[in-house]
Design a protein around this motif. Structure first.
Motif, mmCIF file in Angstrom:
data_model
loop_
_atom_site.group_PDB
_atom_site.id
_atom_site.type_symbol
_atom_site.label_atom_id
_atom_site.label_comp_id
_atom_site.label_asym_id
_atom_site.label_seq_id
_atom_site.Cartn_x
_atom_site.Cartn_y
_atom_site.Cartn_z
ATOM 1 N N ILE A 1 0.822 -1.212 0.000
ATOM 2 C CA ILE A 1 0.000 0.000 0.000
ATOM 3 C C ILE A 1 0.862 1.270 0.000
ATOM 4 O O ILE A 1 0.565 2.226 -0.712
ATOM 5 C CB ILE A 1 -0.993 -0.046 1.194
ATOM 6 N N CYS B 1 -7.133 -5.363 -7.351
ATOM 7 C CA CYS B 1 -7.362 -3.937 -7.108
ATOM 8 C C CYS B 1 -7.918 -3.221 -8.343
ATOM 9 O O CYS B 1 -8.198 -2.026 -8.292
ATOM 10 C CB CYS B 1 -6.099 -3.241 -6.621
ATOM 11 N N VAL C 1 1.331 -6.669 3.113
ATOM 12 C CA VAL C 1 1.137 -6.839 4.552
ATOM 13 C C VAL C 1 1.649 -8.186 5.071
ATOM 14 O O VAL C 1 2.257 -8.237 6.146
ATOM 15 C CB VAL C 1 -0.342 -6.600 4.951
ATOM 16 N N PRO D 1 -9.475 -3.751 7.949
ATOM 17 C CA PRO D 1 -9.713 -4.090 6.540
ATOM 18 C C PRO D 1 -9.657 -5.606 6.333
ATOM 19 O O PRO D 1 -8.900 -6.309 7.027
ATOM 20 C CB PRO D 1 -8.561 -3.416 5.782
HETATM 21 O O1 GFB Z 1 -0.827 -5.707 1.545
HETATM 22 P P1 GFB Z 1 -1.066 -4.251 1.514
HETATM 23 O O2 GFB Z 1 0.129 -3.386 1.505
HETATM 24 O O3 GFB Z 1 -1.919 -3.872 0.278
HETATM 25 O O4 GFB Z 1 -1.925 -3.830 2.804
HETATM 26 P P2 GFB Z 1 -3.442 -3.642 -0.196
HETATM 27 C C1 GFB Z 1 -3.082 -4.480 3.210
HETATM 28 C C2 GFB Z 1 -3.577 -3.928 4.521
HETATM 29 O O5 GFB Z 1 -2.646 -4.284 5.554
HETATM 30 C C3 GFB Z 1 -3.735 -2.405 4.598
HETATM 31 C C4 GFB Z 1 -2.370 -3.155 6.362
HETATM 32 O O6 GFB Z 1 -4.891 -2.119 5.331
HETATM 33 C C5 GFB Z 1 -2.493 -1.991 5.395
HETATM 34 O O7 GFB Z 1 -2.650 -0.770 6.088
HETATM 35 N N1 GFB Z 1 -1.049 -3.298 7.001
HETATM 36 C C6 GFB Z 1 -0.847 -3.455 8.336
HETATM 37 C C7 GFB Z 1 0.163 -3.313 6.405
HETATM 38 N N2 GFB Z 1 0.459 -3.511 8.626
HETATM 39 C C8 GFB Z 1 1.113 -3.430 7.433
HETATM 40 C C9 GFB Z 1 2.502 -3.452 7.093
HETATM 41 O O8 GFB Z 1 3.396 -3.538 7.931
HETATM 42 N N3 GFB Z 1 2.796 -3.372 5.757
HETATM 43 C C10 GFB Z 1 1.811 -3.285 4.787
HETATM 44 N N4 GFB Z 1 2.188 -3.238 3.497
HETATM 45 N N5 GFB Z 1 0.505 -3.227 5.120
HETATM 46 C C11 GFB Z 1 -2.169 -3.546 -2.435
HETATM 47 C C12 GFB Z 1 -2.222 -2.616 -3.608
HETATM 48 O O9 GFB Z 1 -3.178 -3.094 -1.626
HETATM 49 O O10 GFB Z 1 -2.457 -4.884 -2.770
HETATM 50 C C13 GFB Z 1 -1.654 -3.161 -4.820
HETATM 51 O O11 GFB Z 1 -1.663 -1.380 -3.209
HETATM 52 C C14 GFB Z 1 -2.040 -4.592 -5.081
HETATM 53 O O12 GFB Z 1 -2.040 -2.358 -5.884
HETATM 54 C C15 GFB Z 1 -1.871 -5.442 -3.864
HETATM 55 O O13 GFB Z 1 -3.375 -4.673 -5.546
HETATM 56 C C16 GFB Z 1 -2.365 -6.860 -4.049
HETATM 57 O O14 GFB Z 1 -4.193 -4.934 -0.232
HETATM 58 O O15 GFB Z 1 -4.096 -2.550 0.583
#
Ligand code: GFB
Length: 307
Positions: free
Chosen positions: A69, A109, A180, A207
């Motif tokens: 994200i 997404c 995440v 979420p």
């Molecule tokens: O996996 P993630 O980065 O991507 O984050 P998305 C998913 C959720 O986990 C969000 C939370 O609500 C984040 O705020 N989160 C909690 C964390 N702790 C953490 C952490 O330490 N690191 C991260 N990265 N998140 C992505 C898209 O969205 O998913 C891309 O931006 C793509 O375009 C990918 O589609 C599959 O699921 O939010």
């Protein structure tokens, strides 16, 4: 339908490396791969020369600039530019070289932020996108539409797979740019080793996300190739989701961490829920096999061996 010469674009990434493992296990041993140093997919002429010289029978388009994200939200220009460029170069070069078959890899997404859940393939372009990853989503939608347009105008057989959030071996475990699941695995593992009592989770923890082991994705993609699927969009997921807090609890259980989670709400939550309707793949006879806990346990073994 067997393909003789298969090009896996992005073979060093999470998805591409899983595709190579799955193809080799399935007896497809005539694979073409290129590292970024050997073939820069942002270089249009190089991609055209490569396609004309190699003439693969099937292309898995798994090369992309990807990230979690924060990376999506802060490197917005890189995500839209590079992903559109790679998609246009590969699709047009494949067509220009007279090649017919390809599977383009997108992402869940692409569906609207407030999409009805679970999200079906025909929900595409029915509402506004999630802001944190809009550039990436627009590029992936462009890739899907390129495939459809070339099929319509030129009679190619380019289809698209839409995976949900993926994890597994060769994932990115960098805390700033990762998704995440690997981020929490690294943080929770570090907390356990250093006897810390707290792990910080971004956002509210509420979420909901669906997590698919990348080996299941690769199996679904090869299934589509072997079925001879020639067009359309196919969601590939498990059909079940968990909250981010629940995900952290499963990882903590696997790692053996019994401390607390604290939530950093200065970080974005992103889209509230992202669950795929996997009915289309089910109808064809395919479904994912790996449970979240088993998948996390296997990925944790890989992480400990490699980090
Ligand atoms: O996996 P993630 O980065 O991507 O984050 P998305 C998913 C959720 O986990 C969000 C939370 O609500 C984040 O705020 N989160 C909690 C964390 N702790 C953490 C952490 O330490 N690191 C991260 N990265 N998140 C992505 C898209 O969205 O998913 C891309 O931006 C793509 O375009 C990918 O589609 C599959 O699921 O939010």
């Amino acid at each position: 339908m067997a393909a003789n010469k298969i090009f896996v674009a992005g073979h060093r990434g999470l998805v591409g490396s899983a595709l190579v493992r799955r193809l080799q296990a399935g007896g497809h041993d005539n694979l073409i791969t290129r590292t970024r140093a050997e073939l820069d997919l942002l270089d249009q002429k190089a991609v055209h020369d490569f396609m004309a010289a190699e003439r693969p029978d099937y292309i898995f388009m798994a090369a992309a600039r990807v990230g979690g994200i924060l990376a999506n939200n802060t490197r917005r220009a890189d995500f839209i530019y590079e992903n559109i460029a790679i998609a246009t170069h590969i699709v047009h070069a494949a067509y220009a070289a007279g090649l017919r078959r390809m599977l383009f890899l997108g992402s869940s997404c692409i569906y609207p932020r407030d999409c009805p859940q679970p999200m079906r393939e025909d929900h595409l372009l029915t509402g506004p996108l999630e802001q944190t990853n809009e550039p990436y989503a627009v590029a992936k939608i462009a890739g899907i539409k390129l495939c459809e347009a070339y099929n319509d105008q030129h009679g190619t057989a380019f289809c698209s797979a839409m995976p949900t959030n993926l994890y597994g071996p060769n994932d990115n475990f960098d805390l700033e740019s990762s998704h995440v699941l690997p981020a929490l695995m690294r943080k929770i593992d570090a907390a356990k080793k250093e006897n810390q009592r707290e792990v910080v989770i971004w956002g509210t923890g509420t979420p909901r996300r669906e997590f698919l082991h990348v080996d299941d994705l690769a199996d679904g993609c090869v299934f589509l190739m072997e079925q001879g699927v020639e067009d359309g969009i196919y969601n590939i997921g498990v059909g079940e989701d968990v909250t981010i807090r629940e995900l952290a609890e499963v990882i903590a259980d696997v790692v053996g961490f019994d401390g607390e989670f604290v939530f950093d709400t200065s970080k974005p939550d992103g889209t509230p829920r992202k669950l795929l309707d996997v009915g289309r793949m089910k109808k064809l006879g395919w479904s994912a096999k790996t449970s979240l806990r088993d998948g996390i346990a296997g990925t944790y073994d890989w992480y400990r061996e490699n980090y």
